[in-house]
Design an enzyme around this catalytic site. Structure first.
Site, PDB file in Angstrom:
ATOM      1  N   LEU A  10       0.826  -1.207   0.000  1.00  0.00           N
ATOM      2  CA  LEU A  10       0.000   0.000   0.000  1.00  0.00           C
ATOM      3  C   LEU A  10       0.863   1.261   0.000  1.00  0.00           C
ATOM      4  O   LEU A  10       1.896   1.303   0.681  1.00  0.00           O
ATOM      5  CB  LEU A  10      -0.879  -0.010   1.260  1.00  0.00           C
ATOM      6  CG  LEU A  10      -1.734   1.231   1.447  1.00  0.00           C
ATOM      7  CD1 LEU A  10      -3.182   0.840   1.504  1.00  0.00           C
ATOM      8  CD2 LEU A  10      -1.317   1.989   2.673  1.00  0.00           C
ATOM      9  N   HIS A  11       0.470   2.249  -0.765  1.00  0.00           N
ATOM     10  CA  HIS A  11       1.158   3.541  -0.770  1.00  0.00           C
ATOM     11  C   HIS A  11       0.179   4.635  -1.187  1.00  0.00           C
ATOM     12  O   HIS A  11      -0.635   4.452  -2.065  1.00  0.00           O
ATOM     13  CB  HIS A  11       2.403   3.537  -1.660  1.00  0.00           C
ATOM     14  CG  HIS A  11       2.165   3.028  -3.049  1.00  0.00           C
ATOM     15  ND1 HIS A  11       2.010   1.693  -3.351  1.00  0.00           N
ATOM     16  CD2 HIS A  11       2.056   3.680  -4.226  1.00  0.00           C
ATOM     17  CE1 HIS A  11       1.817   1.548  -4.646  1.00  0.00           C
ATOM     18  NE2 HIS A  11       1.840   2.754  -5.207  1.00  0.00           N
ATOM     19  N   GLN A  12       0.257   5.747  -0.499  1.00  0.00           N
ATOM     20  CA  GLN A  12      -0.591   6.924  -0.745  1.00  0.00           C
ATOM     21  C   GLN A  12       0.198   7.901  -1.603  1.00  0.00           C
ATOM     22  O   GLN A  12       1.296   8.308  -1.229  1.00  0.00           O
ATOM     23  CB  GLN A  12      -0.958   7.568   0.589  1.00  0.00           C
ATOM     24  CG  GLN A  12      -1.496   8.974   0.498  1.00  0.00           C
ATOM     25  CD  GLN A  12      -2.979   9.005   0.260  1.00  0.00           C
ATOM     26  OE1 GLN A  12      -3.643   7.990   0.249  1.00  0.00           O
ATOM     27  NE2 GLN A  12      -3.507  10.176   0.058  1.00  0.00           N
TER      28      GLN A  12
END
Length: 181
Positions: free
Chosen positions: A141-143
Site C-alpha cells: 500500500l502507498h498513498q
C-alpha cells in the site's frame, strides 16, 4: 514507402534531447512500461527495502513510527511523494489504527512541506488498490501525494506519452527533507 526514423543511438540523437522531428526520447521509461524491476514477491518490494537504506539512497524524505515518506521513482510531477507503512500490507483495510492515522498525518505534512518548497496550485491524493485499479506496485500500500500547478498538463503526456520533469529526484528529495519539520 515508409519513412521510419532510426533509433536515437543510430540517428545521433541523445536520450532526452529532441531530434529534428521534435521527438523527446525517454528510454529510461521502458523499465516502468515493461514492468522490469517490479516486484514479483515481497522480498523484492521497493517499499520494504527503501527504508532499510540511508535516506539519500532510499529517496526517503521523512520517517515516522509506523510509516514513512519517499520520493516516487517514476513521478507524475516534481515533488511526487508516496506515504507508505513500513509493514508489508496491500490493502487499506489491513492497516492498524496507528498506521492509518500516521499515513494520514504524514500525507498532511507532505502537503504542507510541498507548499512551502514549491507552491503548487493543488494536489492529487490517492491510493490505487490492486493492479486493475492502476497500482503499479499493488503488493504494498502507498498513498500518492502529487503536487499540481495550473497549466502543468500539456500535449506531452497526452500525445507523446511523455512527462518532462524539470527537477532531479535527488534535488527534490533534499529540498523536501530539509523543509520537513
Amino acid at each position: 514507402m515508409t519513412h521510419e526514423q532510426p533509433p536515437p543511438e543510430q540517428s545521433g540523437t541523445l536520450p532526452g534531447v529532441p531530434d529534428a522531428f521534435q521527438r523527446l526520447w525517454t528510454p529510461h521509461r521502458m523499465v516502468y512500461i515493461q514492468g522490469e524491476g517490479k516486484p514479483r514477491h515481497s522480498g523484492e518490494c521497493p517499499f520494504c527495502t527503501s527504508p532499510t537504506r540511508n535516506d539519500e539512497d532510499g529517496l526517503v524524505v521523512a520517517r515516522g513510527d509506523t510509516s514513512y515518506v519517499v520520493m516516487n521513482l517514476f513521478p507524475y510531477s516534481p515533488g511526487h511523494l508516496l506515504v507508505c507503512p513500513y509493514r508489508h500490507v496491500a490493502d487499506y483495510t489491513e492497516l492498524t489504527d496507528d498506521e492509518a492515522l500516521e499515513v494520514a498525518h504524514l500525507t498532511q505534512q507532505a502537503m504542507r512541506v510541498i507548499r512551502r518548497v514549491s507552491s503548487p496550485d493543488g494536489f492529487n491524493l490517492g491510493m490505487n488498490q490492486g493492479t486493475v485499479a492502476g497500482a503499479g506496485i499493488a503488493m504494498h500500500l502507498h498513498q500518492h501525494v502529487v503536487p499540481r500547478w495550473s497549466g502543468d498538463m500539456n500535449f506531452m503526456p497526452i500525445i507523446g506519452r511523455t512527462r518532462p520533469l524539470p527537477q532531479l529526484l535527488e534535488d527534490a528529495r533534499r529540498q523536501l527533507a530539509e523543509a520537513w519539520d
